[in-house]
Scaffold this motif. Structure first.
Motif, PDB file in Angstrom:
ATOM      1  N   GLU A 348       0.836  -1.213   0.000  1.00  0.00           N
ATOM      2  CA  GLU A 348       0.000   0.000   0.000  1.00  0.00           C
ATOM      3  C   GLU A 348       0.863   1.252   0.000  1.00  0.00           C
ATOM      4  N   GLN A 349       1.893   1.278   0.854  1.00  0.00           N
ATOM      5  CA  GLN A 349       2.767   2.448   0.919  1.00  0.00           C
ATOM      6  C   GLN A 349       3.603   2.593  -0.351  1.00  0.00           C
ATOM      7  N   LEU A 350       3.992   1.464  -0.923  1.00  0.00           N
ATOM      8  CA  LEU A 350       4.723   1.519  -2.189  1.00  0.00           C
ATOM      9  C   LEU A 350       3.876   2.187  -3.269  1.00  0.00           C
ATOM     10  N   THR A 351       2.608   1.828  -3.308  1.00  0.00           N
ATOM     11  CA  THR A 351       1.704   2.406  -4.300  1.00  0.00           C
ATOM     12  C   THR A 351       1.492   3.900  -4.063  1.00  0.00           C
ATOM     13  N   LEU A 352       1.370   4.269  -2.794  1.00  0.00           N
ATOM     14  CA  LEU A 352       1.108   5.670  -2.461  1.00  0.00           C
ATOM     15  C   LEU A 352       2.333   6.558  -2.629  1.00  0.00           C
ATOM     16  N   GLN A 353       3.502   6.036  -2.305  1.00  0.00           N
ATOM     17  CA  GLN A 353       4.681   6.882  -2.179  1.00  0.00           C
ATOM     18  C   GLN A 353       5.668   6.804  -3.347  1.00  0.00           C
ATOM     19  N   SER A 354       5.593   5.763  -4.159  1.00  0.00           N
ATOM     20  CA  SER A 354       6.580   5.640  -5.238  1.00  0.00           C
ATOM     21  C   SER A 354       6.010   6.155  -6.551  1.00  0.00           C
ATOM     22  N   LEU A 355       6.917   6.578  -7.423  1.00  0.00           N
ATOM     23  CA  LEU A 355       6.528   7.029  -8.749  1.00  0.00           C
ATOM     24  C   LEU A 355       6.089   5.839  -9.595  1.00  0.00           C
ATOM     25  N   THR A 356       5.119   6.066 -10.455  1.00  0.00           N
ATOM     26  CA  THR A 356       4.521   4.963 -11.209  1.00  0.00           C
ATOM     27  C   THR A 356       5.535   4.232 -12.080  1.00  0.00           C
ATOM     28  N   ALA A 357       6.356   4.977 -12.816  1.00  0.00           N
ATOM     29  CA  ALA A 357       7.265   4.349 -13.781  1.00  0.00           C
ATOM     30  C   ALA A 357       8.262   3.395 -13.108  1.00  0.00           C
ATOM     31  N   PRO A 358       9.021   3.825 -12.076  1.00  0.00           N
ATOM     32  CA  PRO A 358       9.941   2.869 -11.444  1.00  0.00           C
ATOM     33  C   PRO A 358       9.214   1.793 -10.653  1.00  0.00           C
ATOM     34  N   ARG A 359       8.043   2.123 -10.100  1.00  0.00           N
ATOM     35  CA  ARG A 359       7.285   1.122  -9.329  1.00  0.00           C
ATOM     36  C   ARG A 359       6.850  -0.029 -10.215  1.00  0.00           C
ATOM     37  N   GLU A 360       6.510   0.244 -11.467  1.00  0.00           N
ATOM     38  CA  GLU A 360       6.070  -0.806 -12.375  1.00  0.00           C
ATOM     39  C   GLU A 360       7.167  -1.836 -12.637  1.00  0.00           C
ATOM     40  N   LEU A 361       8.421  -1.433 -12.482  1.00  0.00           N
ATOM     41  CA  LEU A 361       9.536  -2.325 -12.764  1.00  0.00           C
ATOM     42  C   LEU A 361      10.026  -3.063 -11.528  1.00  0.00           C
ATOM     43  N   ALA A 362       9.609  -2.634 -10.337  1.00  0.00           N
ATOM     44  CA  ALA A 362      10.183  -3.143  -9.094  1.00  0.00           C
ATOM     45  C   ALA A 362       9.375  -4.306  -8.524  1.00  0.00           C
ATOM     46  N   ARG A 363      10.111  -5.243  -7.955  1.00  0.00           N
ATOM     47  CA  ARG A 363       9.481  -6.400  -7.303  1.00  0.00           C
ATOM     48  C   ARG A 363      10.145  -6.619  -5.947  1.00  0.00           C
ATOM     49  N   VAL A 364       9.331  -6.712  -4.906  1.00  0.00           N
ATOM     50  CA  VAL A 364       9.824  -6.990  -3.558  1.00  0.00           C
ATOM     51  C   VAL A 364       9.728  -8.497  -3.322  1.00  0.00           C
ATOM     52  N   THR A 365      10.808  -9.102  -2.858  1.00  0.00           N
ATOM     53  CA  THR A 365      10.817 -10.558  -2.723  1.00  0.00           C
ATOM     54  C   THR A 365      11.664 -10.986  -1.535  1.00  0.00           C
ATOM     55  N   LEU A 366      11.593 -12.267  -1.216  1.00  0.00           N
ATOM     56  CA  LEU A 366      12.387 -12.854  -0.143  1.00  0.00           C
ATOM     57  C   LEU A 366      13.675 -13.440  -0.730  1.00  0.00           C
ATOM     58  N   PRO A 367      14.691 -13.627   0.079  1.00  0.00           N
ATOM     59  CA  PRO A 367      15.963 -14.144  -0.438  1.00  0.00           C
ATOM     60  C   PRO A 367      15.834 -15.550  -1.002  1.00  0.00           C
ATOM     61  N   GLY A 368      16.456 -15.779  -2.135  1.00  0.00           N
ATOM     62  CA  GLY A 368      16.491 -17.125  -2.688  1.00  0.00           C
ATOM     63  C   GLY A 368      17.372 -18.053  -1.883  1.00  0.00           C
ATOM     64  N   LEU A 369      18.271 -17.483  -1.074  1.00  0.00           N
ATOM     65  CA  LEU A 369      19.198 -18.281  -0.266  1.00  0.00           C
ATOM     66  C   LEU A 369      18.754 -18.358   1.192  1.00  0.00           C
ATOM     67  N   GLY A 370      17.529 -17.964   1.469  1.00  0.00           N
ATOM     68  CA  GLY A 370      17.025 -18.039   2.835  1.00  0.00           C
ATOM     69  C   GLY A 370      17.826 -17.160   3.772  1.00  0.00           C
ATOM     70  N   GLY A 371      18.221 -17.731   4.896  1.00  0.00           N
ATOM     71  CA  GLY A 371      19.003 -16.984   5.873  1.00  0.00           C
ATOM     72  C   GLY A 371      20.497 -17.034   5.640  1.00  0.00           C
ATOM     73  N   ASP A 372      20.933 -17.601   4.513  1.00  0.00           N
ATOM     74  CA  ASP A 372      22.368 -17.789   4.251  1.00  0.00           C
ATOM     75  C   ASP A 372      22.949 -16.804   3.247  1.00  0.00           C
TER      76      ASP A 372
END
Length: 407
Positions: A348-372
């Motif tokens: 929700e905050q990403l949508t409200l606070q970020s610019l549309t153009a860079p937000r469309e390209l960004a993805r928030v994710t968890l580490p592929g290597l877990g805790g390592d």
């Protein structure tokens, strides 16, 4: 980050051969297993040259050939595979405010053995060094006799001077201008001086090479432990800054006249999303912050207080998206456990606070290597001299780390 290299670089024929040898090993190390045909394509060299380089790596105990694992492509015999071998390993150290992890890591990024322990009370660097060495002894006990230790890499939650491993500031360890590489190197003796890196930078390196950011050229890794830092990759290269100190995003001014931060300033972002803030939101006692991960595992629904932490996380990420335009933002440390609970608030905050153009390209994710992630990043840092020149590095490697550590 470290590139695969370019075939044919060097001042003479021997330089070219050694450069190509290291480049082939780098491809095998990062992929774990490749066919000789794939190596030929990646290197731009002829088949006989690749065969000779692979044979030399075999003689050094760093690679071995195997039957093809994939489907045959085109006519003719399938190309032989080449995979990493256990002729070399590194020791990787993840030094956190709330714990220590030491691992023996082989070529291909394989964690062969690990040991964990607490950070000694008082966090004196000399006492911590003793604990690190004790854990190192545990992970080298069963190492194969023919395997050589070729480096030691350490991840530290602080600002590191790259040229000599001086920890300029690690506020949550209360370290100021601590020569930790030198202190640990004196204890390691014949094993050599370790290479230090900021924990978030190492997390970014590992996720870029082996985790959620493989193939991604613009990435931010957020390390959310007691403090918060960021490792940033721009166009495939680490963002370092003039002194190598870039990425201390947890100390970005966030709340005017806000809470006092461990760094001495007020209102830093980490005071709103770091371990202390998360612990307060879920009722974890201050003295149990070291077990915050376990507390978070028992939380099944976010309270209003925890949702506020999520909102602060989303606002900060929005700033990162607007400023750096990454494709992937990887959440490490305690943020890895927090995100599933507050994902809606972050988004929700990403949508409200970020610019549309860079937000469309960004993805928030968890580490592929877990805790390592940091552990793998420390290993990659330690492997760099071997990948630059396998022959030279093996000539000075230690073949009996157990005896060296015992001394």
């Amino acid at each position: 980050m470290a590139s695969a290299g370019r075939a044919g670089v060097g001042t003479n024929q021997e330089d070219v051969r050694r450069h190509n040898l290291g480049t082939v090993l780098g491809h095998i190390h990062r992929a774990g297993r490749l066919s000789r045909a794939e190596l030929t394509t990646r290197m731009g060299l002829n088949r006989s040259t690749i065969a000779g380089l692979v044979a030399e790596l075999e003689s050094l105990g760093l690679a071995e050939q195997a039957k093809p694992s994939g489907a045959r492509l085109g006519a003719g015999r399938p190309s032989v595979d080449v995979k990493a071998r256990n002729g070399a390993y590194v020791l990787a150290v993840d030094l956190r405010v709330d714990g220590l992890t030491v691992a023996r890591v082989g070529l291909g990024g394989v964690i062969q053995s690990r040991a964990t322990g607490p950070v000694p009370a008082g966090r004196d660097p000399h006492v911590i060094t003793s604990s690190v060495v004790d854990l190192m002894r545990l992970v080298v006990k069963d190492v194969e006799p023919e395997s050589a230790l070729v480096g030691v890499g350490v991840g530290v939650p602080g600002i590191i001077r790259a040229e000599d491993g001086l920890v300029r500031l690690a506020p949550n360890l209360d370290w100021h201008d601590v020569p930790f590489a030198e202190i640990l190197g004196e204890r390691l003796g014949a094993l050599g001086t370790p290479v230090l890196g900021n924990d978030a930078d190492l997390g970014a390196l590992a996720e870029h090479l082996r985790g959620a950011g493989v193939g991604v050229e613009d990435l931010v890794y957020l390390s959310g432990e007691v403090g918060v830092g960021a490792g940033v990759i721009v166009s495939g290269h680490k963002l370092e800054g003039a002194g190598g100190y870039a990425g201390e995003i947890g100390h970005m001014p966030f709340v005017p006249r806000g809470k006092l931060c461990h760094c001495g300033a007020r209102g830093c972002w980490e005071t709103e999303i770091g371990a202390d803030a998360i612990a307060a939101a879920i009722g974890c006692p201050p003295e149990r912050v070291g077990a915050l991960g376990e507390f978070l595992e028992g939380v099944h629904e976010a309270s209003p207080e925890l949702r506020d932490v999520g909102a602060h996380l989303g606002r900060g990420i929005a700033g990162i998206v607007n400023m750096l335009n990454p494709r992937v933002i990887v959440l490490g440390g305690y943020l890895r456990s927090l995100f599933p609970l507050v994902q809606d608030d972050v988004e929700e905050q990403l949508t409200l606070q970020s610019l549309t153009a860079p937000r469309e390209l960004a993805r928030v994710t968890l580490p592929g290597l877990g805790g390592d992630s940091v552990l793998h990043g420390a290993a990659e840092l330690a492997f760099e001299p071997l990948l630059a020149d396998p022959v030279e590095r093996l000539a000075s490697a230690c073949h009996d780390a157990d005896a060296a550590l015992a001394g």
